[in-house]
Design an enzyme around this catalytic site. Structure first.
Site, PDB file in Angstrom:
ATOM      1  N   GLU A 122     -57.262 -34.346  -2.390  1.00 21.95           N
ATOM      2  CA  GLU A 122     -56.589 -33.227  -1.737  1.00 21.95           C
ATOM      3  C   GLU A 122     -55.421 -32.737  -2.581  1.00 21.95           C
ATOM      4  OE1 GLU A 122     -55.498 -34.196   2.269  1.00 21.95           O
ATOM      5  OE2 GLU A 122     -57.565 -34.688   2.826  1.00 21.95           O
TER       6      GLU A 122
ATOM      7  N   SER B  58     -52.666 -33.557   8.827  1.00 16.03           N
ATOM      8  CA  SER B  58     -54.105 -33.485   9.027  1.00 16.03           C
ATOM      9  C   SER B  58     -54.645 -34.890   9.248  1.00 16.03           C
ATOM     10  CB  SER B  58     -54.779 -32.827   7.823  1.00 16.03           C
ATOM     11  OG  SER B  58     -54.635 -33.629   6.684  1.00 16.03           O
TER      12      SER B  58
ATOM     13  N   ASP C   1     -56.993 -29.590   6.003  1.00 17.23           N
ATOM     14  CA  ASP C   1     -56.347 -30.399   4.967  1.00 17.23           C
ATOM     15  C   ASP C   1     -55.433 -29.568   4.082  1.00 17.23           C
ATOM     16  OD1 ASP C   1     -57.665 -32.818   5.698  1.00 17.23           O
ATOM     17  OD2 ASP C   1     -59.457 -32.119   4.656  1.00 17.23           O
TER      18      ASP C   1
ATOM     19  N   GLU D 196     -60.977 -27.552   4.759  1.00 20.79           N
ATOM     20  CA  GLU D 196     -61.239 -28.959   5.052  1.00 20.79           C
ATOM     21  C   GLU D 196     -61.830 -29.524   3.766  1.00 20.79           C
ATOM     22  OE1 GLU D 196     -61.082 -32.363   7.246  1.00 20.79           O
ATOM     23  OE2 GLU D 196     -60.338 -30.399   7.896  1.00 20.79           O
TER      24      GLU D 196
END
Length: 172
Positions: free
Chosen positions: A10, A30, A40, A53
């Site tokens: 991420e 998240s 996210d 996401e």
């Protein structure tokens, strides 16, 4: 995949989006940190706004629950962003999908296979507007072979009916 690896992926996505000129943030709440379902990553460049996401895998298909996808869509609609699922397989780039383009399993979950991501997903460059996917149909019709007029002139030269200088003038 470990939570640490997912967090690292991420952050990687956030850094890549930042490098492409997006204002971007990773939603620290998240996942299981809150009862609110948040994407996210949030990203925008003044023209495009995305709620993403992000999922990654070492090679197995990536699965998302129906609830994850529904929450992403709900948040995106309320926030005014486009919902996207970002997937990254080891030794591959990020690929992005609209939730409606994902395969839905019999159990109501969503699945992305590596080969599907590569073949059908939007790659990072296209996602951030640096390139556009072009299909063969968009490029144009298949080449039907040499131009008929050129063939006639060359045949005339071959048969001795026309000399080379005349042919060159005609073909200019």
């Amino acid at each position: 995949m470990s939570q640490a690896k997912g967090d690292r992926r991420e952050r990687e996505l956030v850094n890549e989006l930042d490098g492409a000129g997006f204002a971007v943030m990773r939603a620290p709440a998240s996942g299981s940190a809150t009862e609110r379902e948040l994407p996210d990553v949030l990203a925008g460049d003044g023209e495009r706004f995305y709620a993403i996401e992000a999922k990654s895998s070492s090679g197995d298909p990536i699965y998302l629950t129906g609830e994850e996808v529904e929450a992403l869509i709900y948040f995106s609609q309320n926030f005014g962003a486009k919902p996207r699922i970002g997937v990254r397989f080891d030794r591959e780039d990020w690929y992005f999908f609209h939730p409606g383009d994902l395969h839905v399993t019999d159990g109501g979950n969503y699945r992305v296979k590596k080969e599907t991501a590569i073949a059908e997903g939007t790659d990072f460059a296209e996602f951030v507007g640096e390139s556009a996917k072009v299909t063969l149909e968009e490029v144009g019709e298949a080449d039907d072979g040499p131009d008929e007029e050129i063939l006639r002139v060359l045949n005339a030269v071959e048969q001795g009916v026309m000399d080379v200088d005349e042919a060159a003038e005609l073909l200019e």
